[in-house]
Design an enzyme around this catalytic site. Structure first.
Site, PDB file in Angstrom:
ATOM      1  CB  CYS A 143      -0.892  -0.030   1.240  1.00  0.00           C
ATOM      2  SG  CYS A 143      -1.984   1.380   1.380  1.00  0.00           S
ATOM      3  CD  GLU A 186      -6.806   1.368  -3.974  1.00  0.00           C
ATOM      4  OE1 GLU A 186      -6.865   2.307  -3.163  1.00  0.00           O
ATOM      5  OE2 GLU A 186      -5.732   0.795  -4.258  1.00  0.00           O
TER       6      GLU A 186
HETATM    7 ZN    ZN Z   1      -3.651   1.097  -0.049  1.00  0.00          ZN
END
Ligand code: ZN
Length: 211
Positions: A143, A186
């Site tokens: 991420c 997301e």
């Molecule tokens: Zn992320």
């Protein structure tokens, strides 16, 4: 007549005073507009990461919905372009990004569509997953907001997503495979969830990525 005029002016001023502090441009506060307008269309935005406490607090918020009437507005278009630039930054590229990752707590995500020819990046407003398959895939995730780490996450192989597209049109899609994983990752972001929340032992279970 004069009394009426005075009353009219007083009322107008009062209404204006009530309105101004909460004044929003295209659904964004003055502070948010300032952040979005702090750079040009192709200029990357600073990524919010868990390494900063104030960033972390914003990343953990449940983001608010985007009003349909604001889709296509100047401010939202600029944010869209700058999110795209941030995600496709060659020094630190991603396959998706959510608005909270650049400091805007709104329900807006980009996903790279590996299930479409040319792997295009597409924008989705107010996305919602309405169905999750029982079949699970376990895959490695990283991420942009958790730099330097990766970890294995279980995700549904197939999902059904509702969203507003780039023109504000309501759509429903069934999505499979890796693209479905990106959607789930997301979508977690706009609900204040980070991928390691879904791993036993959370952040502690992550491994460092090789630089
Ligand atoms: Zn992320």
């Amino acid at each position: 007549m004069k009394t009426k005029q005075a009353l009219f002016i007083a009322t107008s001023v009062f209404i204006l005073m009530l309105y101004l502090p909460g004044c929003k441009t295209d659904g964004f506060s003055n502070e948010e507009v300032e952040l979005i307008s702090s750079g040009k269309t192709n200029q990357i935005m600073e990524l919010y990461t868990i390494n900063e406490k104030s960033d972390s607090l914003l990343l953990r918020q449940k983001a608010r919905k985007i009003k349909k009437k604001n889709i296509g507005s100047e401010t939202l278009e600029l944010l869209k372009k700058r999110m795209f630039a941030s995600m496709t930054d060659t020094l630190n590229p991603g396959v998706g990004i959510a608005a909270p990752q650049v400091g805007l707590s709104v329900r807006m995500i980009y996903v790279q569509r590996f299930d479409k020819p040319g792997d295009p990046f597409e924008i989705y407003y107010n996305p919602e997953i309405t169905e999750y398959s029982d079949s699970i895939n376990s895959g490695s995730e990283g991420c942009l907001s958790v730099p330097g780490y990766q970890g294995k996450v279980d995700r549904s192989q197939n999902i059904t997503v509702n969203y507003l597209d780039s023109t504000g049109k309501k759509r429903t899609e069934n999505i499979n495979g890796f693209t479905a994983v990106i959607f789930q990752h997301e979508l977690d972001h706009i609900n204040g969830v980070l991928y390691f929340d879904r791993i036993f032992n959370g952040f502690e279970a992550l491994t460092k990525t090789e630089e």
